[in-house]
Scaffold this motif. Structure first.
Motif, PDB file in Angstrom:
ATOM      1  N   ALA A  53       0.831  -1.211   0.000  1.00 33.34           N
ATOM      2  CA  ALA A  53       0.000   0.000   0.000  1.00 33.34           C
ATOM      3  C   ALA A  53       0.865   1.260   0.000  1.00 33.34           C
ATOM      4  CB  ALA A  53      -0.936  -0.004   1.198  1.00 33.34           C
ATOM      5  N   LEU A  54       1.929   1.247   0.784  1.00 40.42           N
ATOM      6  CA  LEU A  54       2.828   2.404   0.807  1.00 40.42           C
ATOM      7  C   LEU A  54       3.459   2.628  -0.561  1.00 40.42           C
ATOM      8  CD1 LEU A  54       4.490   1.820   4.266  1.00 40.42           C
ATOM      9  CD2 LEU A  54       3.248   3.885   3.587  1.00 40.42           C
ATOM     10  N   ARG A  55       3.866   1.549  -1.201  1.00 40.66           N
ATOM     11  CA  ARG A  55       4.505   1.658  -2.514  1.00 40.66           C
ATOM     12  C   ARG A  55       3.509   2.110  -3.586  1.00 40.66           C
ATOM     13  NH1 ARG A  55       9.489  -1.587  -2.566  1.00 40.66           N
ATOM     14  NH2 ARG A  55       9.743  -2.481  -0.491  1.00 40.66           N
ATOM     15  N   PRO A  64      -1.261   5.672   0.899  1.00 39.42           N
ATOM     16  CA  PRO A  64      -1.472   4.244   1.127  1.00 39.42           C
ATOM     17  C   PRO A  64      -2.865   3.884   1.632  1.00 39.42           C
ATOM     18  CG  PRO A  64      -0.241   5.184   2.929  1.00 39.42           C
ATOM     19  CD  PRO A  64      -0.371   6.262   1.898  1.00 39.42           C
ATOM     20  N   HIS A  65      -3.531   4.840   2.266  1.00 46.42           N
ATOM     21  CA  HIS A  65      -4.788   4.512   2.942  1.00 46.42           C
ATOM     22  C   HIS A  65      -5.879   4.010   2.012  1.00 46.42           C
ATOM     23  CE1 HIS A  65      -2.619   7.020   5.819  1.00 46.42           C
ATOM     24  NE2 HIS A  65      -3.147   6.182   6.697  1.00 46.42           N
ATOM     25  N   LEU A  70      -9.451  -0.365   0.610  1.00 47.49           N
ATOM     26  CA  LEU A  70     -10.038  -1.296  -0.366  1.00 47.49           C
ATOM     27  C   LEU A  70      -9.893  -2.736   0.107  1.00 47.49           C
ATOM     28  CD1 LEU A  70      -8.728   0.295  -3.685  1.00 47.49           C
ATOM     29  CD2 LEU A  70     -11.132   0.141  -2.966  1.00 47.49           C
ATOM     30  N   GLN A  71      -8.713  -3.074   0.635  1.00 47.57           N
ATOM     31  CA  GLN A  71      -8.465  -4.426   1.133  1.00 47.57           C
ATOM     32  C   GLN A  71      -9.330  -4.717   2.348  1.00 47.57           C
ATOM     33  OE1 GLN A  71      -6.297  -6.712  -0.415  1.00 47.57           O
ATOM     34  NE2 GLN A  71      -7.408  -8.095   0.903  1.00 47.57           N
ATOM     35  N   GLN A  72      -9.426  -3.755   3.248  1.00 56.26           N
ATOM     36  CA  GLN A  72     -10.210  -3.921   4.475  1.00 56.26           C
ATOM     37  C   GLN A  72     -11.691  -4.148   4.164  1.00 56.26           C
ATOM     38  OE1 GLN A  72     -10.775  -0.379   6.905  1.00 56.26           O
ATOM     39  NE2 GLN A  72     -10.250  -1.594   8.707  1.00 56.26           N
ATOM     40  N   VAL A  73     -12.235  -3.358   3.276  1.00 52.26           N
ATOM     41  CA  VAL A  73     -13.650  -3.503   2.904  1.00 52.26           C
ATOM     42  C   VAL A  73     -13.895  -4.880   2.294  1.00 52.26           C
ATOM     43  CG1 VAL A  73     -15.425  -2.659   1.294  1.00 52.26           C
ATOM     44  CG2 VAL A  73     -14.110  -1.043   2.675  1.00 52.26           C
TER      45      VAL A  73
END
Length: 93
Positions: A53-55, A64-65, A70-73
């Motif tokens: 995410a940072l990259r 990154p957020h 997106l991954q969390q949802v």
């Protein structure tokens, strides 16, 4: 619950790459990760980690957020669907 399942972040990443005319290997080189990491994310076989995410956030200039969200949802939807019967039996404090 959402009306339809959220897309895996890899689908969104694939769409962005397609619009830029890039492939997974090119992005991997640009953000300095193994090509299979990006390929597996695009295939929906791997999650976006904080490192990725940072990259991605740096390269796409999104931060990154958005990638972590997106991954969390995606994960919350699928886990909630799987354990919904258990959640229904847990009473609130």
């Amino acid at each position: 619950m959402m009306a339809h399942p959220p897309s895996h972040p890899g689908e969104i990443l694939a769409d962005k790459l397609d619009k830029l005319g890039m492939n997974a290997a090119e992005l991997a080189r640009a953000i300095q990760v193994p090509a299979n990491r990006i390929s597996q994310i695009i295939a929906g076989k791997r999650a976006i980690t904080a490192d990725t995410a940072l990259r991605l956030g740096k390269w796409f200039d999104t931060g990154p957020h958005i990638w972590l969200k997106l991954q969390q949802v995606y994960e919350l939807y699928h886990v909630r669907k799987k354990i919904d019967p258990v959640l229904k039996n847990i009473s609130q404090r």
